[in-house]
Design a protein around this motif. Structure first.
Motif, PDB file in Angstrom:
ATOM      1  N   THR A 216      69.760  97.559 102.723  1.00 18.16           N
ATOM      2  CA  THR A 216      69.557  98.956 102.365  1.00 18.16           C
ATOM      3  C   THR A 216      68.959  99.011 100.956  1.00 18.16           C
ATOM      4  O   THR A 216      68.984  98.014 100.220  1.00 18.16           O
TER       5      THR A 216
ATOM      6  N   LEU B   2      69.322 105.953  99.961  1.00 21.13           N
ATOM      7  CA  LEU B   2      69.718 104.655  99.417  1.00 21.13           C
ATOM      8  C   LEU B   2      70.456 103.786 100.422  1.00 21.13           C
ATOM      9  O   LEU B   2      70.378 102.552 100.356  1.00 21.13           O
ATOM     10  N   ASN B   3      71.175 104.398 101.341  1.00 20.52           N
ATOM     11  CA  ASN B   3      71.953 103.615 102.309  1.00 20.52           C
ATOM     12  C   ASN B   3      71.223 103.397 103.624  1.00 20.52           C
ATOM     13  O   ASN B   3      71.798 102.874 104.586  1.00 20.52           O
ATOM     14  N   ASP B   4      69.934 103.761 103.661  1.00 19.07           N
ATOM     15  CA  ASP B   4      69.094 103.467 104.820  1.00 19.07           C
ATOM     16  C   ASP B   4      68.500 102.069 104.685  1.00 19.07           C
ATOM     17  O   ASP B   4      68.302 101.564 103.568  1.00 19.07           O
ATOM     18  N   LYS B   5      68.195 101.456 105.801  1.00 14.31           N
ATOM     19  CA  LYS B   5      67.545 100.144 105.778  1.00 14.31           C
ATOM     20  C   LYS B   5      66.134 100.276 105.184  1.00 14.31           C
ATOM     21  O   LYS B   5      65.410 101.239 105.457  1.00 14.31           O
TER      22      LYS B   5
ATOM     23  N   ASN C 135      76.015 101.061  88.432  1.00 18.12           N
ATOM     24  CA  ASN C 135      76.214 102.213  89.307  1.00 18.12           C
ATOM     25  C   ASN C 135      75.713 103.501  88.676  1.00 18.12           C
ATOM     26  O   ASN C 135      75.136 104.363  89.357  1.00 18.12           O
TER      27      ASN C 135
ATOM     28  N   ASN D 222      70.164 100.506  98.389  1.00 22.30           N
ATOM     29  CA  ASN D 222      71.239 100.287  97.426  1.00 22.30           C
ATOM     30  C   ASN D 222      71.617  98.813  97.334  1.00 22.30           C
ATOM     31  O   ASN D 222      71.854  98.285  96.237  1.00 22.30           O
ATOM     32  N   GLU D 223      71.646  98.133  98.474  1.00 28.07           N
ATOM     33  CA  GLU D 223      71.978  96.704  98.473  1.00 28.07           C
ATOM     34  C   GLU D 223      70.938  95.904  97.716  1.00 28.07           C
ATOM     35  O   GLU D 223      71.285  94.967  96.958  1.00 28.07           O
TER      36      GLU D 223
END
Length: 236
Positions: free
Chosen positions: A90, A126-129, A110, A92-93
């Motif tokens: 993602t 942000l949390n989407d691939k 953060n 964020n990752e």
């Protein structure tokens, strides 16, 4: 300060960088312009220690990239000309992965992810691939990953490609603020009007040689950067 001294690079028998000499001072927003194939990306990758060079040196505060590459890379961020990043993560990752490589404190990381993702209007994704992202969204993720560990130097290769007008404006504001803090911004671009309005220093490269370099205001006092560039690359 960055000092590029007598930098030369060959691919086989072809000399692609010919005795490059540049000085980039703290607080500079420095534009590096030239036609396709002029040597911009090769110079940038040599500055970063990604490409080995045949002779000369690149010094960061008198420290050679050849002698202490990890020391220098710990203080430098790089935004490449194409956002080729890990599609299976993602956003964020990916940003967290880059921040952690630079030992960025968790709370600071953060805070900055939240700040920059909201500013560049990608916080909701942000949390989407990354595989689902457009080119422009990937570019925003690369930019945030470069900024999040608070580097002293940011070196960018065509950073505005793929960005929408709002994000372009906000990135320019970020660049201005960073240089007010004494950081260095060095970037290549084909967008000459952006370079003219944003940068205080400029170098023009043609066929691996620096053909003009200096203060932006002085160079463009009597003509536009576009006119100067066209005259130099056409007649040099």
């Amino acid at each position: 300060m960055i000092e590029i001294k007598n930098l030369c690079k060959k691919y086989g028998k072809k000399e692609v960088l010919k005795d490059i000499n540049l000085t980039i001072n703290n607080g500079d927003i420095y534009a590096f312009i030239g036609s396709n194939g002029a040597g911009k990306t090769t110079t940038i990758k040599s500055m970063l220690g990604i490409l080995p060079f045949d002779s000369g040196d690149v010094l960061y505060d008198n420290v050679s990239i050849k002698n202490e590459p990890l020391t220098i890379k710990s203080k430098v961020a790089y935004i490449p000309d194409s956002p080729d990043i890990y599609d299976y993560l993602t956003g964020n990752e990916y940003i967290s992965f880059i921040a952690d490589m630079f030992d960025t404190p968790e709370e600071y990381k953060n805070e900055k992810i939240k700040e920059y993702s909201k500013l560049l209007e990608i916080d909701k994704n942000l949390n989407d691939k990354i595989s689902s992202y457009s080119h422009g969204m990937k570019q925003k993720i690369v930019i945030i990953a470069a900024l999040v560990h608070n580097p002293d130097v940011i070196i960018m290769d065509e950073p505005f490609v793929g960005l929408d007008p709002v994000s372009t404006h906000k990135l320019k504001d970020i660049m201005k603020q960073m240089t007010k803090e004494g950081k260095i911004i060095f970037f290549s671009t084909h967008v000459l009007d952006v370079a003219e309005k944003l940068c205080n220093r400029i170098a023009i490269i043609k066929e691996g040689k620096i053909i003009a370099e200096g203060d932006m205001n002085k160079m463009t006092k009597n003509s536009s950067l576009e006119d100067i560039f066209m005259e130099l690359v056409s007649h040099e």
